[in-house]
Structures are given as structure tokens and as C-alpha cells.
Design an enzyme around this catalytic site. Structure first.
Site, PDB file in Angstrom:
ATOM      1  N   CYS A 122       5.741   5.556  10.212  1.00 58.78           N
ATOM      2  CA  CYS A 122       6.790   4.639  10.668  1.00 58.78           C
ATOM      3  C   CYS A 122       7.969   5.364  11.306  1.00 58.78           C
ATOM      4  O   CYS A 122       8.856   4.718  11.864  1.00 58.78           O
ATOM      5  CB  CYS A 122       7.275   3.786   9.509  1.00 58.78           C
ATOM      6  SG  CYS A 122       5.932   2.887   8.728  1.00 58.78           S
ATOM      7  N   HIS A 269      14.056   0.909  11.550  1.00 56.01           N
ATOM      8  CA  HIS A 269      12.642   0.559  11.367  1.00 56.01           C
ATOM      9  C   HIS A 269      12.537  -0.763  10.609  1.00 56.01           C
ATOM     10  O   HIS A 269      13.291  -1.019   9.664  1.00 56.01           O
ATOM     11  CB  HIS A 269      11.967   1.688  10.579  1.00 56.01           C
ATOM     12  CG  HIS A 269      10.612   1.346  10.068  1.00 56.01           C
ATOM     13  ND1 HIS A 269       9.643   0.747  10.848  1.00 56.01           N
ATOM     14  CD2 HIS A 269      10.041   1.516   8.832  1.00 56.01           C
ATOM     15  CE1 HIS A 269       8.555   0.560  10.122  1.00 56.01           C
ATOM     16  NE2 HIS A 269       8.773   1.014   8.901  1.00 56.01           N
ATOM     17  N   ASN A 300       5.919  -5.532   9.692  1.00 53.94           N
ATOM     18  CA  ASN A 300       6.164  -4.096   9.804  1.00 53.94           C
ATOM     19  C   ASN A 300       5.041  -3.487  10.645  1.00 53.94           C
ATOM     20  O   ASN A 300       3.886  -3.460  10.212  1.00 53.94           O
ATOM     21  CB  ASN A 300       6.187  -3.501   8.384  1.00 53.94           C
ATOM     22  CG  ASN A 300       6.363  -1.994   8.361  1.00 53.94           C
ATOM     23  OD1 ASN A 300       6.173  -1.315   9.363  1.00 53.94           O
ATOM     24  ND2 ASN A 300       6.693  -1.469   7.194  1.00 53.94           N
TER      25      ASN A 300
HETATM   26  O1  UT7 Z   1       7.170   1.079   6.620  1.00 55.60           O
HETATM   27  C1  UT7 Z   1       6.994   2.132   5.715  1.00 55.60           C
HETATM   28  C2  UT7 Z   1       8.107   2.214   4.746  1.00 55.60           C
HETATM   29  N1  UT7 Z   1       7.913   1.209   3.750  1.00 55.60           N
HETATM   30  C3  UT7 Z   1       8.934   0.707   3.084  1.00 55.60           C
HETATM   31  O2  UT7 Z   1      10.054   1.046   3.344  1.00 55.60           O
HETATM   32  C4  UT7 Z   1       8.618  -0.278   1.991  1.00 55.60           C
HETATM   33  C5  UT7 Z   1       9.629  -0.174   0.887  1.00 55.60           C
HETATM   34  N2  UT7 Z   1       9.351  -1.062  -0.222  1.00 55.60           N
HETATM   35  C6  UT7 Z   1       9.489  -2.414  -0.141  1.00 55.60           C
HETATM   36  O3  UT7 Z   1       9.804  -2.935   0.908  1.00 55.60           O
HETATM   37  C7  UT7 Z   1       9.329  -3.207  -1.414  1.00 55.60           C
HETATM   38  O4  UT7 Z   1       9.063  -2.329  -2.472  1.00 55.60           O
HETATM   39  C8  UT7 Z   1       8.225  -4.298  -1.343  1.00 55.60           C
HETATM   40  C9  UT7 Z   1       8.635  -5.409  -0.370  1.00 55.60           C
HETATM   41  C10 UT7 Z   1       6.905  -3.668  -0.906  1.00 55.60           C
HETATM   42  C11 UT7 Z   1       8.008  -4.913  -2.719  1.00 55.60           C
HETATM   43  O5  UT7 Z   1       9.210  -5.493  -3.182  1.00 55.60           O
HETATM   44  P1  UT7 Z   1       9.820  -5.101  -4.596  1.00 55.60           P
HETATM   45  O6  UT7 Z   1      11.033  -5.894  -4.750  1.00 55.60           O
HETATM   46  O7  UT7 Z   1       9.948  -3.612  -4.680  1.00 55.60           O
HETATM   47  O8  UT7 Z   1       8.709  -5.641  -5.597  1.00 55.60           O
HETATM   48  P2  UT7 Z   1       8.044  -4.910  -6.861  1.00 55.60           P
HETATM   49  O9  UT7 Z   1       6.817  -4.208  -6.446  1.00 55.60           O
HETATM   50  O10 UT7 Z   1       9.096  -4.162  -7.632  1.00 55.60           O
HETATM   51  O11 UT7 Z   1       7.627  -6.176  -7.753  1.00 55.60           O
HETATM   52  C12 UT7 Z   1       8.610  -7.080  -8.287  1.00 55.60           C
HETATM   53  C13 UT7 Z   1       7.866  -8.192  -8.998  1.00 55.60           C
HETATM   54  C14 UT7 Z   1       6.873  -7.715 -10.043  1.00 55.60           C
HETATM   55  O12 UT7 Z   1       6.819  -8.706 -11.046  1.00 55.60           O
HETATM   56  P3  UT7 Z   1       7.627  -8.534 -12.431  1.00 55.60           P
HETATM   57  O13 UT7 Z   1       7.118  -7.278 -13.049  1.00 55.60           O
HETATM   58  O14 UT7 Z   1       9.081  -8.446 -12.050  1.00 55.60           O
HETATM   59  O15 UT7 Z   1       7.282  -9.783 -13.192  1.00 55.60           O
HETATM   60  C15 UT7 Z   1       5.548  -7.690  -9.297  1.00 55.60           C
HETATM   61  O16 UT7 Z   1       4.454  -7.868 -10.155  1.00 55.60           O
HETATM   62  O17 UT7 Z   1       7.105  -8.958  -8.055  1.00 55.60           O
HETATM   63  C16 UT7 Z   1       5.697  -8.877  -8.384  1.00 55.60           C
HETATM   64  N3  UT7 Z   1       4.981  -8.704  -7.124  1.00 55.60           N
HETATM   65  C17 UT7 Z   1       4.593  -9.721  -6.350  1.00 55.60           C
HETATM   66  N4  UT7 Z   1       4.703 -11.051  -6.492  1.00 55.60           N
HETATM   67  C18 UT7 Z   1       4.219 -11.820  -5.494  1.00 55.60           C
HETATM   68  C19 UT7 Z   1       4.647  -7.544  -6.504  1.00 55.60           C
HETATM   69  N5  UT7 Z   1       4.059  -7.797  -5.323  1.00 55.60           N
HETATM   70  C20 UT7 Z   1       4.010  -9.141  -5.205  1.00 55.60           C
HETATM   71  C21 UT7 Z   1       3.516  -9.981  -4.201  1.00 55.60           C
HETATM   72  N6  UT7 Z   1       3.645 -11.317  -4.382  1.00 55.60           N
HETATM   73  N7  UT7 Z   1       2.950  -9.521  -3.070  1.00 55.60           N
END
Ligand code: UT7
Length: 352
Positions: A122, A269, A300
Site C-alpha cells: 500500500c 492511503h 482499499n
Molecule cells: O492497507 C494496508 C494497511 N491496512 C490497514 O491500515 C488496516 C488497519 N486496521 C484496520 O483498519 C482495522 O483493524 C480493521 C478495520 C481491519 C478492523 O477494525 P477493528 O476495529 O480493529 O476491529 P477488531 O479486529 O479489533 O475487532 C473488533 C470486534 C471484535 O469483537 P469483540 O471481541 O469486540 O466482541 C471482533 O470479533 O469486532 C469483531 N469483528 C467483526 N465484526 C463484524 C472483527 N471483524 C469483524 C467483521 N465484522 N468483519
């Protein structure tokens, strides 16, 4: 000792044209959630994404790269014979042999030019722009065509909650060349291989080759191909971004000799709208400074995201040619690369 000739150096360089291509197929969060255990609300709230585009029909990485490159050349108004180098930034080209840039150059009617692929995820636009600017500055090429293209839909696991909703397809391109005023700052770039596996793939080339014979023996009916897909530890990348990117942005301003007040437009980005809002706030950019939000309807697109976002802002009038913009790409590697630039003229031929 023989005296080896140096080409005339060119101190001032700029992006003189931009072009992009967006696949025709628009995929909503609801469509993604037909196979992914998620919801439109969750995806939008956590990432800022409503829609992304996937290739369909005749669209391929090659066709998109050529379309974006063609538009950038036409929009720049320069004769294509003056392009001395095609740089193709991509992580989703389907072959390593041959690499893509020579084929794209051929399709663009400039067969024979220097043509090379660049893989830095990216941050691919930032790395490519830094290299293109320095190639022109050193007199190596009069003009460099930088094309960034991704077809990430092809390497997505549709049930993977950490990747399936994020990535999309598209291509963006710029022509870099000499300019009266300098329009591209020195590049601030870096990498962190220690955290490299935070964004990766489930199989590397070697394990594919090791298992090639096994694949040939398998029964495709009962033993479907375990294909290569992209993997990401989203929260780990988020934490890395929170520490690394503010420093990179500060250094980019310092090295460019400007302050946050001089920035007219912010084009980071398009990985996550929340990361971008945080960066804007931390940097002290005024609230009314336009910030790219192409992620909302494009997702993305990795290396292609910054040129696509820039093209969107110029094509829709959210930004105008000649404004000063701050760019920062970050992601796989892990790696990052940013510049302060003067925006190219608004494209005559747009991707919309
Ligand atoms: O382009 C390359 C560079 N990439 C990036 O910069 C990506 C950086 N990271 C992100 O953008 C974020 O980490 C994501 C958008 C990928 C994920 O968001 P997050 O707020 O970090 O979510 P998380 O993985 O910490 O999960 C939070 C909660 C969890 O549930 P609990 O434990 O709080 O109950 C997950 O189980 O959301 C749950 N969860 C989902 N729920 C619905 C994780 N993924 C999903 C999903 N749909 N797809």
C-alpha cells in the site's frame, strides 16, 4: 580514469498528468455480507467503507493498468515517445515471470522503453513517486509513467472477517516530468520487516512449488485448490500505524520546508477512514482542509489507492490542480512512503 558522462540534471519535477480506471462492478457491503459474517453498519463504522469495485467481464489488472496509463498520458498532453520508463507498482499481478510493466508498455504503444515492476504494497504509490521523481531529476528518463494497479478481489477469502470487506480493485497513474517549479518533495520512506507478517499471504511461492506435484495428483472434485489469499492482522497494523505514521507525516513536512498551514489537501492511503481522521487531527490540519475519502466507495486498493483518491478529488472539484497536497502511503512490508506535492491539473478524461 575514463570520464563517465552524466546526464543533465533536472532540479524541478512534478506530476504533469493523472489518469485512473475504476472497474464497472460496484459491490456493496450488503453483497459482501452474503458470504461474510458481518454487517453494513459494522463495516462502515469500523472502516468507512460502503462500496468497493471488483473486476468483471474483460477487466484484468493489465487492462486497468493500460486504461489508467493511457488516460494519464492523454491528460498530461505530452507525446508518449518522451516517456523513458514505465514503473508498475502492484502486489496482485498474477505472474512474476514475466513481470507486468513491459506488457503494459507494449499495450500503450511504447514497446522498448525501460519497464519494471515495483512491489511495496500500500506504500507502492509513494515509493514509485519517489523513484520516478529521482529518475527524472537525475536525467535518467525525461518522463516516467508510474502506474499503480491492484485486483485484490482475486486474492480475497470471502469469509475472512479481517480482509474480505476491506479490499477492492482499480488503477491510477501519473506522468512525472520536468517542471518550472518543483512539485514533488524529497520522499520520506521506511520499512519494518520485523512486523512484516502482519500483512501477508497464506502460502508463499516456495510452498506452492513444493506442493505442485501434490496439486497435480489431487482430485479437483474432492480436493479443491487451496488458493493463495491475502491475510491481515488488522488491529496490529492499526497499532503500528498509530505510532509510525505521525512521525512520518511530521518528517515529510519538515523535509519539504513547509508547515501544516501550507497544506491545502490531505490524501492519505485509503486503508481506514478512522486512521485518516486520527492522522489529520494529530497533525493539526484545519478541519476545513479537504481530505480524500475515496475509501467510502472504492475500498482499499493498496498501491492504487492514492492516485485513485487524488483523481477522484480532482475530477469532482474537491481539489484543484496546483494546490499543495500531503500524501502518505502505508501497509504491507510493513512500509510507508510520503511526499508533499503540487497536484497535477484536473484530468480531462476521468474514471467516472
Ligand atoms: O492497507 C494496508 C494497511 N491496512 C490497514 O491500515 C488496516 C488497519 N486496521 C484496520 O483498519 C482495522 O483493524 C480493521 C478495520 C481491519 C478492523 O477494525 P477493528 O476495529 O480493529 O476491529 P477488531 O479486529 O479489533 O475487532 C473488533 C470486534 C471484535 O469483537 P469483540 O471481541 O469486540 O466482541 C471482533 O470479533 O469486532 C469483531 N469483528 C467483526 N465484526 C463484524 C472483527 N471483524 C469483524 C467483521 N465484522 N468483519
Amino acid at each position: 580514469m575514463a570520464s563517465i558522462k552524466v546526464n543533465a540534471t533536472v532540479p524541478n519535477v512534478a506530476m504533469v498528468g493523472i489518469g485512473a480506471y475504476r472497474p464497472t462492478r460496484i459491490v456493496s457491503n450488503d453483497e459482501v455480507c452474503q458470504t461474510l459474517d458481518s454487517s453494513d453498519e459494522w463495516i462502515y463504522e469500523r472502516s468507512g467503507i460502503r462500496n468497493r469495485r471488483y473486476i468483471s467481464g474483460d477487466e484484468t489488472a493489465r487492462s486497468m493498468a493500460v486504461a489508467a496509463g493511457e488516460r494519464a498520458i492523454i491528460n498530461s498532453g505530452i507525446p508518449r515517445e518522451e516517456i523513458g520508463m514505465v514503473l508498475l507498482s502492484t502486489l496482485s499481478w498474477t505472474t512474476k515471470i514475466p513481470h507486468g510493466a513491459p506488457q503494459v508498455a507494449y499495450d500503450l504503444g511504447i514497446n522498448g522503453v525501460a519497464a519494471v515492476d515495483l512491489a511495496s504494497g500500500c506504500s507502492g504509490f509513494g515509493y514509485g513517486l519517489g523513484m520516478a521523481a529521482d529518475l527524472v531529476r537525475a536525467g535518467t528518463s525525461k518522463y516516467v509513467l508510474l502506474i499503480c494497479v491492484e485486483t485484490l478481489s482475486v486474492v480475497l477469502e470471502p469469509t475472512d472477517r479481517s480482509t474480505a470487506f476491506i479490499f477492492g480493485d482499480g488503477a491510477g497513474a501519473v506522468v512525472v516530468g520536468p517542471s518550472e517549479e518543483n512539485g514533488i518533495s524529497p520522499t520520506v520512506w521506511g520499512s519494518d520487516g520485523e512486523n512484516g507478517e502482519a500483512i501477508g499471504q497464506n502460502h508463499d511461492m516456495l510452498s506452492y512449488m513444493d506442493r505442485a506435484q501434490e496439486y497435480q495428483r489431487r482430485d479437483p472434485e474432492t480436493d479443491p485448490l487451496d488458493r493463495m489469499v491475502v491475510t491481515m492482522e488488522g488491529p496490529r497494523v492499526f497499532r503500528w500505524a498509530a505510532v509510525t505514521l505521525p512521525r512520518a507525516l511530521k518528517s515529510t513536512l519538515e523535509i519539504s520546508g513547509i508547515t501544516a498551514d501550507d497544506i491545502d489537501v490531505f490524501i492519505p492511503h485509503q486503508a481506514n477512514a478512522r486512521i485518516n481522521e486520527l492522522m489529520k487531527k494529530n497533525l493539526g490540519l484545519r478541519d476545513d482542509i479537504p481530505m480524500a475519502n475515496d475509501i467510502e466507495n472504492t475500498g482499499n486498493t493498496s498501491a492504487a489507492s492514492i492516485p485513485l483518491a487524488m483523481e477522484e478529488m480532482l475530477a469532482t472539484g474537491k481539489a484543484t490542480g496546483g494546490q499543495t497536497a500531503l500524501l502518505l502511503g502505508f501497509g504491507a512490508g510493513l512500509s510507508y512512503a510520503g511526499q508533499v506535492v503540487t497536484l497535477p491539473p484536473a484530468p480531462q478524461i476521468t474514471s467516472f
